[in-house]
Design an enzyme around this catalytic site. Structure first.
Site, PDB file in Angstrom:
ATOM      1  N   PRO A   2       1.123  -1.175  -0.008  1.00 54.83           N
ATOM      2  CG  PRO A   2      -0.685  -1.693   1.576  1.00 54.83           C
ATOM      3  CD  PRO A   2       0.586  -2.158   1.038  1.00 54.83           C
ATOM      4  CD  GLU A   3       3.137   2.955  -4.396  1.00 59.78           C
ATOM      5  OE1 GLU A   3       2.932   3.956  -5.140  1.00 59.78           O
ATOM      6  OE2 GLU A   3       3.707   2.104  -4.848  1.00 59.78           O
ATOM      7  CG  HIS A  90      -1.965 -15.220   6.867  1.00 59.18           C
ATOM      8  ND1 HIS A  90      -0.802 -15.708   7.427  1.00 59.18           N
ATOM      9  CD2 HIS A  90      -2.538 -16.110   5.759  1.00 59.18           C
ATOM     10  CE1 HIS A  90      -0.406 -16.663   6.605  1.00 59.18           C
ATOM     11  NE2 HIS A  90      -1.392 -16.899   5.738  1.00 59.18           N
ATOM     12  NE  ARG A 109       4.621 -11.469   0.276  1.00 62.10           N
ATOM     13  CZ  ARG A 109       5.304 -11.214  -1.101  1.00 62.10           C
ATOM     14  NH1 ARG A 109       6.380 -10.438  -0.897  1.00 62.10           N
ATOM     15  NH2 ARG A 109       4.817 -11.834  -1.954  1.00 62.10           N
TER      16      ARG A 109
END
Length: 269
Positions: A2-3, A90, A109
């Protein structure tokens, strides 16, 4: 990853449901993110969310006694639930709100961050960050000063968080295309008109992406579970060997500083 527009989309979408609401408690199922989740976060009880802010690619929840800083790493995402749903593998963190909502952090991750800070001004994460690209501080005069002695390529400057924050690879490519500037141009070679156009293009591209809820390529989903729609508006990123939407020349892709650069050999110079 995400930016800036994706993080800003999270902020906008969760604010109506969380601002001035009480966090009753937080459940952390896995403390082992990029850095361990602080005990101060795990022990939070009955604290009011006073504000929800964004700095660069960080989302910040201001509470009575401090701040929760969230960074999404490569695969982190938030989901706003209006009822409890049994967590999947997750789903690492649930923030329970007194009004019945739950803010769930998922990270396959585990490169993301869920950090506590007593004082943002003294936090090392923010001490060397540049200006916000959507602020008044980021203007033509500011960028002229930053480029005046730099021989590095312009794309590298645009993505330098010590100069201007939050512009990742997607938005650097798109902003340079909108400004008609090839990514490999030496920064010092840009004239005043080109710098002004680049500043305006960066602001325009970011605002358009925020309006569309960000860009989804792999992991990013909005807090309502829907993908960001700015993908449909991309002009060059991910379009290697496809005709330019403006002039029909084929888009070129090359690697620069371990990142993919996309540009049109006719529309950019």
């Amino acid at each position: 990853m995400p930016e800036l527009p994706e993080v800003e989309s999270y902020r906008i979408s969760i604010e109506p449901y969380l601002l001035n609401q009480v966090i009753t408690h937080i459940i952390v199922r896995n403390v082992n993110l990029r850095y361990p989740v602080s005990d101060k976060i795990i022990k939070i009880e009955n604290q009011v969310i006073l504000s929800i802010k964004r700095r660069a690619k960080y989302l910040i929840l201001e509470l009575n006694q401090g701040f929760i800083i969230i960074h999404f790493g490569m695969s982190g995402k938030l989901t706003l639930l209006n009822r409890y749903i049994f967590p999947k593998k997750h789903d690492h963190i649930d923030v329970f709100i007194k009004n019945g909502n739950i803010l769930r952090y998922t990270d396959e991750r585990r490169f993301g961050l869920f950090l506590w800070s007593d004082d943002l001004l003294k936090n090392r994460l923010f001490q060397h960050l540049g200006v916000e690209p959507l602020s008044d501080e980021f203007n033509t005069n500011y960028l002229i000063k930053k480029l005046s002695s730099r021989k590095t390529i312009i794309k590298q400057v645009v993505m330098n968080n010590k100069i201007v924050v939050g512009i990742g690879n997607i938005y650097a490519n798109e902003s340079l295309f909108a400004a008609g500037i090839i990514p490999m141009r030496p920064s010092i070679s840009l004239n005043i008109q080109e710098i002004e156009l680049l500043v305006n293009s960066i602001k325009m591209i970011l605002l358009q992406s925020i309006e569309k809820g960000g860009t989804t390529f792999r992991n990013f989903l909005q807090s309502n579970g829907k993908p960001g729609c700015f993908t449909e508006k991309l002009k060059v990123y991910g379009r290697a060997n496809k005709p330019c939407l403006i002039c029909k020349r084929y888009i070129i892709k090359e690697m620069h500083i371990k990142r993919s650069s996309y540009w049109c050999p006719n529309c950019q110079c």
